[in-house]
Scaffold this active site. Sequence first.
Site, PDB file in Angstrom:
ATOM      1  N   CYS A 199       7.325  -1.930  11.571  1.00 52.07           N
ATOM      2  CA  CYS A 199       6.511  -3.367  11.706  1.00 52.07           C
ATOM      3  C   CYS A 199       7.587  -4.236  12.324  1.00 52.07           C
ATOM      4  CB  CYS A 199       6.003  -3.672  10.253  1.00 52.07           C
ATOM      5  SG  CYS A 199       7.284  -4.020   9.033  1.00 52.07           S
ATOM      6  N   ASP A 229       0.045  -9.003   9.340  1.00 51.96           N
ATOM      7  CA  ASP A 229       1.182  -9.614   8.898  1.00 51.96           C
ATOM      8  C   ASP A 229       0.855 -10.406   7.677  1.00 51.96           C
ATOM      9  OD1 ASP A 229       3.502 -10.504   8.212  1.00 51.96           O
ATOM     10  OD2 ASP A 229       4.125 -11.159  10.256  1.00 51.96           O
ATOM     11  N   ASN A 241      10.252  -5.187   8.801  1.00 50.26           N
ATOM     12  CA  ASN A 241      10.690  -4.126   7.738  1.00 50.26           C
ATOM     13  C   ASN A 241      10.932  -4.655   6.445  1.00 50.26           C
ATOM     14  OD1 ASN A 241      13.042  -1.547   7.393  1.00 50.26           O
ATOM     15  ND2 ASN A 241      11.056  -1.502   7.013  1.00 50.26           N
ATOM     16  N   CYS A 270       7.726  -6.398   4.823  1.00 53.15           N
ATOM     17  CA  CYS A 270       6.552  -6.403   4.205  1.00 53.15           C
ATOM     18  C   CYS A 270       5.644  -5.068   4.187  1.00 53.15           C
ATOM     19  CB  CYS A 270       5.862  -7.457   4.794  1.00 53.15           C
ATOM     20  SG  CYS A 270       6.506  -9.309   4.336  1.00 53.15           S
ATOM     21  N   ARG A 271       5.052  -4.985   5.588  1.00 57.68           N
ATOM     22  CA  ARG A 271       4.132  -3.782   5.692  1.00 57.68           C
ATOM     23  C   ARG A 271       4.945  -2.186   5.934  1.00 57.68           C
ATOM     24  NH1 ARG A 271       2.049  -6.676  11.149  1.00 57.68           N
ATOM     25  NH2 ARG A 271       4.107  -7.125  10.979  1.00 57.68           N
ATOM     26  N   SER A 272       5.878  -2.155   6.455  1.00 54.76           N
ATOM     27  CA  SER A 272       6.355  -0.689   6.724  1.00 54.76           C
ATOM     28  C   SER A 272       6.937  -0.397   5.521  1.00 54.76           C
ATOM     29  CB  SER A 272       7.100  -0.595   7.945  1.00 54.76           C
ATOM     30  OG  SER A 272       8.170  -1.412   8.050  1.00 54.76           O
TER      31      SER A 272
HETATM   32  P1  4NP Z   1       6.680  -7.453   8.254  1.00 58.67           P
HETATM   33  O1  4NP Z   1       6.360  -8.887   7.733  1.00 58.67           O
HETATM   34  O2  4NP Z   1       6.700  -7.082   9.759  1.00 58.67           O
HETATM   35  O3  4NP Z   1       5.450  -6.765   7.771  1.00 58.67           O
HETATM   36  O4  4NP Z   1       7.937  -7.089   7.660  1.00 58.67           O
HETATM   37  C1  4NP Z   1       7.292  -9.984   8.432  1.00 58.67           C
HETATM   38  C2  4NP Z   1       8.430 -10.089   7.723  1.00 58.67           C
HETATM   39  C3  4NP Z   1       9.241 -11.355   8.238  1.00 58.67           C
HETATM   40  C4  4NP Z   1       8.865 -11.869   9.498  1.00 58.67           C
HETATM   41  C5  4NP Z   1       7.912 -11.647   9.967  1.00 58.67           C
HETATM   42  C6  4NP Z   1       7.005 -10.587   9.601  1.00 58.67           C
HETATM   43  N1  4NP Z   1       9.891 -12.894   9.725  1.00 58.67           N
HETATM   44  O5  4NP Z   1       9.567 -13.699  10.929  1.00 58.67           O
HETATM   45  O6  4NP Z   1      10.898 -13.090   9.210  1.00 58.67           O
END
Ligand code: 4NP
Length: 162
Positions: free
Chosen positions: A8, A128, A11, A13-15
């Site tokens: 993702c 997201d 790294n 939240c989702r992955s």
């Molecule tokens: P992820 O979510 O891609 O599912 O881990 C996010 C976590 C942090 C951010 C964006 C997406 N950020 O911009 O900090």
Amino acid sequence: MINVLFVCLGNICRSPLAEGVFKKLVEDEGLADRFTIDSAGTSGYHDGDPADPRSIACGREYDIIVDSISRQLEPKDFTEFDYLVAMDESNRQNILKAAGNTIKGFKLVMMRDFDDEIPAGGSKDVPDPYWSGQDGFTKVYEMILRSGRNFLEHLKKEHNLT
Ligand code: 4NP
């Protein structure tokens, strides 16, 4: 070994949740020794951070261990992993850009290529949940679980695993 990397943006939240869910599915089928399962982010924004507390809490609710430490996707991932599983279209595009000529070394799929409950014309993205509440994480978990089950069935057929 079948080497699977969930990817993702951050790294956190989702992955990490996808990694935990898929490890559990594989363990439940007695196939843990056939797989390497990891996750990474296309960005290094959260390098070294544990997963978001909402991902960890969501996992805990469903008996899933979410213990990954955020790391950015790196060149050796393109040769060491057989499958890169992108959570959304922008992740997929960023993987393609980063891989350049090493694209032939792995199969690039999207998590929701394996979701059999996408409404007609609906998006294939795992959205997201970073800016959502805990409910956003539950929705993401449900998508990841449905997709993960079907992805594992797909891999079992492709690799003749019983
Ligand atoms: P992820 O979510 O891609 O599912 O881990 C996010 C976590 C942090 C951010 C964006 C997406 N950020 O911009 O900090």
